[in-house]
Design an enzyme around this catalytic site. Structure first.
Site, mmCIF file in Angstrom:
data_model
loop_
_atom_site.group_PDB
_atom_site.id
_atom_site.type_symbol
_atom_site.label_atom_id
_atom_site.label_comp_id
_atom_site.label_asym_id
_atom_site.label_seq_id
_atom_site.Cartn_x
_atom_site.Cartn_y
_atom_site.Cartn_z
ATOM 1 N N GLU A 289 23.083 44.676 67.311
ATOM 2 C CA GLU A 289 22.531 45.271 68.530
ATOM 3 C C GLU A 289 23.248 46.559 68.920
ATOM 4 O OE1 GLU A 289 23.240 42.090 68.073
ATOM 5 O OE2 GLU A 289 21.225 41.253 68.052
ATOM 6 N N HIS B 192 18.324 31.766 75.214
ATOM 7 C CA HIS B 192 16.978 32.297 75.028
ATOM 8 C C HIS B 192 16.266 32.285 76.380
ATOM 9 C CE1 HIS B 192 18.167 30.971 70.986
ATOM 10 N NE2 HIS B 192 17.417 31.962 70.547
HETATM 11 C C1 LIG Z 1 23.361 38.548 68.611
HETATM 12 C C2 LIG Z 1 22.093 37.938 68.127
HETATM 13 N N1 LIG Z 1 21.067 38.729 67.776
HETATM 14 C C3 LIG Z 1 19.909 38.191 67.367
HETATM 15 C C4 LIG Z 1 19.747 36.848 67.300
HETATM 16 C C5 LIG Z 1 18.420 36.254 66.857
HETATM 17 N N2 LIG Z 1 18.581 35.615 65.564
HETATM 18 C C6 LIG Z 1 18.796 34.283 65.454
HETATM 19 S S1 LIG Z 1 19.032 33.825 63.891
HETATM 20 C C7 LIG Z 1 18.839 35.380 63.309
HETATM 21 C C8 LIG Z 1 18.945 35.659 61.841
HETATM 22 C C9 LIG Z 1 20.262 35.221 61.277
HETATM 23 O O1 LIG Z 1 20.233 35.363 59.899
HETATM 24 P P1 LIG Z 1 21.432 34.908 58.972
HETATM 25 O O2 LIG Z 1 22.726 35.309 59.600
HETATM 26 O O3 LIG Z 1 21.164 35.403 57.626
HETATM 27 O O4 LIG Z 1 21.391 33.311 59.013
HETATM 28 P P2 LIG Z 1 20.286 32.319 58.421
HETATM 29 O O5 LIG Z 1 19.307 32.072 59.524
HETATM 30 O O6 LIG Z 1 19.676 32.952 57.243
HETATM 31 O O7 LIG Z 1 21.012 31.072 58.097
HETATM 32 C C10 LIG Z 1 18.559 36.247 64.359
HETATM 33 C C11 LIG Z 1 18.279 37.683 64.209
HETATM 34 C C12 LIG Z 1 20.846 36.055 67.676
HETATM 35 N N3 LIG Z 1 20.771 34.716 67.655
HETATM 36 N N4 LIG Z 1 21.995 36.614 68.088
#
Ligand SMILES: Cc1ncc(C[n+]2csc(CCOP(=O)(O)OP(=O)(O)O)c2C)c(N)n1
Ligand SMILES: [Mg+2]
Lengths: 382, 493
Positions: free
Chosen positions: A117, A187
């Site tokens: 972000e 959320h």
């Molecule tokens: C600071 C923040 N930004 C955005 C999100 C929304 N979000 C939740 S999971 C995710 C993707 C995470 O991907 P990854 O780290 O590859 O983990 P995976 O889900 O593949 O296990 C996002 C963008 C969040 N939870 N926290």
């Protein structure tokens, strides 16, 4: 329970089709050169009439995310120097607001960013500073905090610190905010008041699809950085007739949604539909409520609120965010300063409690209709 | 436990490693230099005629290229004449060939060659694996000493995890609770890594690692209670499903914001180190998380403060809809460790044995040498991101099917234990049905339990209730009394 707001819209200013050309020929996004559209808007004294432009404006029933999608589409179409980006934006975004935009306008103008972000907002500031319109999406308002430094120390002060040599007025940060019934701590948050403490940015929150489209286009074209919070509970729930063309609604202009004589209610975003229900219930008990949608939280339209309170003598503010230090406190203080002798009851605040946003206890935490109704009655019988 | 083929990317590279990363990495990077700092203007000048003396190559033989006119000129100037008064003598060694550049930001030698480090090495970092896709050991693989008891315990836990995910996912779809996400494809990362750790190691998870808690004794009931947010949920119903945590099991309760746990794990490890605990901290995260500022802060802090922290990245190819190509352009996550001076390894995240070995060795390094280690486990997110996601919008069904059917890590490990003679169809059938019934029983029980009491809305914001919260609780109880029908009835007042 949320309901669709289908009441007729006041003041929908349709921007003439030639706006886009004017915008293209106006290379400077900010720096006191208003875009053609903005100029047109301000010269035509909007938001004075409550007449919906029924009949002559083609409208279509849309939900909130589709209305936002339309606004973004128009923003890209009318200004070749506008860009949309953020996490998962490419496939349409987790709330579908950017659906089809990458396909239509290409991956250089609509794109995914890495999951960062602070990067999204810092990048957006730089892009905006080069006279572009940078429309950045933060996936949830709850995740805007890593970008807080970029927003507060950078975007908000870019113009001031340079003696108006530079600005990042083309910056708009969109983020879904607020309760959704099952979002728990991360959320559901309504972080607007943090940003209302920051001179140099504007904070805008729409309540419905047609409002969102017009306010978002104004925010994008406004020559100042804007944080635009979208009520995610309403993305699908709120449906109303939305003018199809390009139009803008004025910033820093509150709207009286419902006229009344006994008490003034001020709110924004999703909370307004709850407040509207309370107004309806109160009217059954003979209480006449005036309901005001603030729309822009900073710089806010004190005059409209003040005029209303001078009429009714009572004020109630309601928001989902915790009551302490919420923007309701600012409204309350300002109105007490300005209308002290006219007030017939203490200003009431019906807000979230001073706790993190809880999952199981959400229905208790929320500033519900009956809490508002109760406060209305207390105020009126004070 | 040293195993053949287990290679950790060390700061002092092995010859093998140097070969792999030859284009980008040598021991210390030489510094290109044209004009010498001691420029007097009188010395032999380069063709450009600017005020300066061309620097010669101070590097080792490998860094030196053919002598140029410039360096010949340079060598004619006696060293003494080059020293300006007041300049610290120790800046130069006696042997000109080994003079080093001693800027505070980097100690290195010179090169007159202007060479940019390529963005990636010529070859990607290889992936450590012991079992192939069919669960057969690789020809020269040195397998860990793993007895039947440990191996079958690992397998059972993987099956339990897989079963819990499948049933909870369906339960969410049927509306029994509000949210869920699965570990499908990443069961091995969950369980094998947990098995290689000690119970006193403090584990910070992202959200796709409930297997660590499971391995440590969090029961099906504990998981179900959390997802239902009932009175038995340790988190008191306050967070969304899958936000587990247990003080008893040394797993701080997770939060949704991505990557925030990473610097916290470093602080925790520093605490463990200072109190001389025989334990490390472990931080799990996704490929997406590696883009957050917190990831970079964490690695840097861990290196500087020399904390016993194991960073385990699940590089599963996706961050919701974002493919890794939109996330980073490096050779994955593993190479970022070196950027911070951290020993790193890439492991096949679907190979239970390789993971077990790598984590075991990482733990040894972390604790014995008091330093962080980065592990990149390559895997695939077989499920949708969560119940809020439909991944068919952004990836091909065939791709998912391939990973689900052909590459399943649970099945791969099963083949290996079968080959050892530790497992057969009968035990498989028994454990699968046992897992199913225990998940369903836990879920049914959880669904019947009461929600946490209303007072839990206000407690734990602070250690004790401040007056504003006491007042707000009274106000709330007052409205509930007035409008009892406006509130859920399943929360005891
Ligand atoms: C600071 C923040 N930004 C955005 C999100 C929304 N979000 C939740 S999971 C995710 C993707 C995470 O991907 P990854 O780290 O590859 O983990 P995976 O889900 O593949 O296990 C996002 C963008 C969040 N939870 N926290
Ligand atoms: Mg991922």
């Amino acid at each position: 329970m949320r309901i669709s707001i289908t009441r007729a819209l006041s003041i929908l200013q349709r921007c003439a089709r030639d706006c886009p050309q004017q915008q293209h020929s106006s290379p400077s996004v900010g720096n006191s050169t208003l875009s053609g559209a903005v100029r047109l808007l301000s010269s035509q004294a909007l938001a004075t009439s409550k007449e919906p432009e029924a009949g002559n404006v083609p409208k279509k029933s849309l939900n909130l995310f589709s209305a936002i999608n339309q606004a973004l589409h128009i923003a890209l179409e009318t200004d070749p120097r506008s860009y949309i980006f953020g996490e998962d934006v490419n496939f349409g975004g987790v709330f579908r607001c950017t659906t089809n935009l990458a396909d239509t306008f290409g991956k250089h103008r609509v794109f995914n960013t890495p999951l960062c972000e602070q990067g999204i907002v810092g990048f957006a500031i730089g892009l905006a500073a080069m006279d572009n319109r940078a429309i950045a999406e933060i996936q949830f308002a709850d995740y805007i905090y890593p970008a807080f430094d970029q927003i507060v120390n950078e975007a908000a002060k870019f113009r001031y610190r340079s003696g108006n040599q530079f600005n990042c007025g083309g910056l708009t940060i969109r983020a879904p905010y607020g309760a959704v019934g099952h979002g728990g701590h991360y959320h559901s948050q309504s972080p607007e008041s943090f940003f209302c403490h920051v001179p140099g940015i504007k904070v805008v929150i729409p309540r419905s699809p047609a409002q969102a489209k017009g306010l978002l286009l104004s925010s994008i074209r406004d020559p100042n950085p804007v944080v635009f919070f979208e009520p995610k509970w309403l993305y699908r729930q709120s449906v109303e007739d939305v003018p199809e063309g390009d139009y803008m609604l004025p910033l820093s202009k509150a709207e009286v949604m419902r006229e009344g004589t006994d008490i003034t209610l001020v709110g924004w975003g999703a909370q307004l539909s709850v407040m509207e229900q309370a107004c309806i219930d109160a009217s059954k008990e003979g209480i006449s409520c005036e309901l005001i949608d603030l729309r822009t939280l900073i710089p806010w339209d004190r005059e409209t609120v003040e005029a209303s309170v001078n009429k009714t003598g009572r004020l109630l503010v309601s928001h989902e965010a915790p009551v302490t230090g919420g923007f309701g406190a600012e409204i309350s203080a300002s109105i007490v300063e300005r209308c002290f002798l006219r007030l017939e009851a203490p200003v009431a605040r019906v807000c979230g409690y001073d706790t993190p946003f809880p999952l199981v206890f959400e229905p208790f935490y929320m500033p519900t209709k009956n809490k508002i109704l109760d406060a209305i009655k207390t105020s009126v019988s004070y | 436990m040293a195993t053949r083929g287990l290679r950790v990317l060390a700061k002092s590279s092995t010859p093998l490693l140097r070969r792999t990363l030859s284009n980008s990495i040598s021991e210390t990077r030489p510094c290109a230099r044209i004009l010498d700092a001691e420029c007097s203007g009188a010395a032999a000048l380069p063709a450009r005629g600017s005020c300066g003396v061309p620097a010669r190559s101070y590097g080792s033989a490998t860094n030196r290229t053919a002598d140029t006119e410039l360096s010949k000129n340079w060598s004619k100037t006696p060293p003494a004449a080059r020293r300006l008064s007041g300049e610290p003598e120790k800046a130069f060694s006696d042997d000109e060939d080994h003079e080093i550049l001693d800027y505070p930001g980097a100690k290195t030698n010179f090169t007159h060659e202007m060479t940019f480090i390529p963005e990636t090495a010529a070859e990607p970092v290889p992936c450590f694996r012991l079992l192939n896709d069919f669960g057969q050991p690789l020809p020269w693989a040195k397998l860990p000493q793993m007895d039947a008891e440990l191996a079958t315990k690992i397998y059972r836990n993987m099956v339990n995890l897989q079963t819990m995910d499948a049933i909870f996912y369906e339960a969410q779809r049927q509306g029994r609770f509000s949210f869920y996400l699965t570990t499908h494809g990443e069961e091995a990362i969950n369980i094998a890594s947990a098995a290689a750790l000690s119970p006193q190691d403090v584990v910070f998870t992202q959200y796709r690692e409930p297997g660590i808690l499971m391995w440590r004794g969090f029961t099906m009931q504990d998981f179900a209670d959390q997802c239902f947010g009932n009175a038995a949920d340790l988190g008191k119903g306050r967070q969304m499903p899958v936000h587990y945590g247990s003080r008893e099991l040394n797993c701080p309760t997770l939060s949704s914001p991505i990557a925030t746990q990473l610097p916290q794990a470093v602080g925790a490890a520093y605490g463990l180190k200072m109190s001389r605990k025989d334990a490390c901290s472990v931080a799990y995260f996704g490929d997406g998380a590696s883009s957050e500022g917190d990831f970079h802060a964490a690695l840097n802090f861990a290196a500087i403060l020399e904390t016993p922290t194991i960073f385990i990245c699940r590089n599963n190819g996706w961050a919701i809809s974002t493919p890794t190509n939109d996330q980073f352009r490096s050779d994955g996550i593993v190479v970022k460790g070196r950027g911070y001076g951290i020993r790193s390894i890439r492991v096949d995240g679907m190979d239970t044995l390789a993971l077990y070995c790598a984590v075991k060795e990482a733990r040894k390094i972390a604790i014995e040498e008091s330093r962080p280690v980065l592990i990149e486990a390559l895997s695939y997110r077989v499920g949708h991101h969560s119940t809020s996601d439909d991944s068919s919008k952004y990836r091909k069904k065939a791709e998912i099917e391939h990973w689900k059917l052909v590459r399943d890590p649970v099945n791969r490990f099963k083949k290996w234990i079968e080959a050892q003679g530790w497992w057969d169809a009968k035990s498989e059938k028994a454990i699968r049905s046992e897992a199913r019934s225990s998940v369903i029983a836990a879920m049914n029980k959880a669904g019947q339990k009461q929600k946490p009491e209303l007072s839990n809305l206000f407690t734990d914001v602070y250690d004790s209730l401040p007056s504003n919260l006491r007042e707000q609780e009274l106000q709330l109880r007052d409205v509930i009394a007035k409008y009892p029908r406006g509130y859920p009835t399943d929360v005891p007042l």
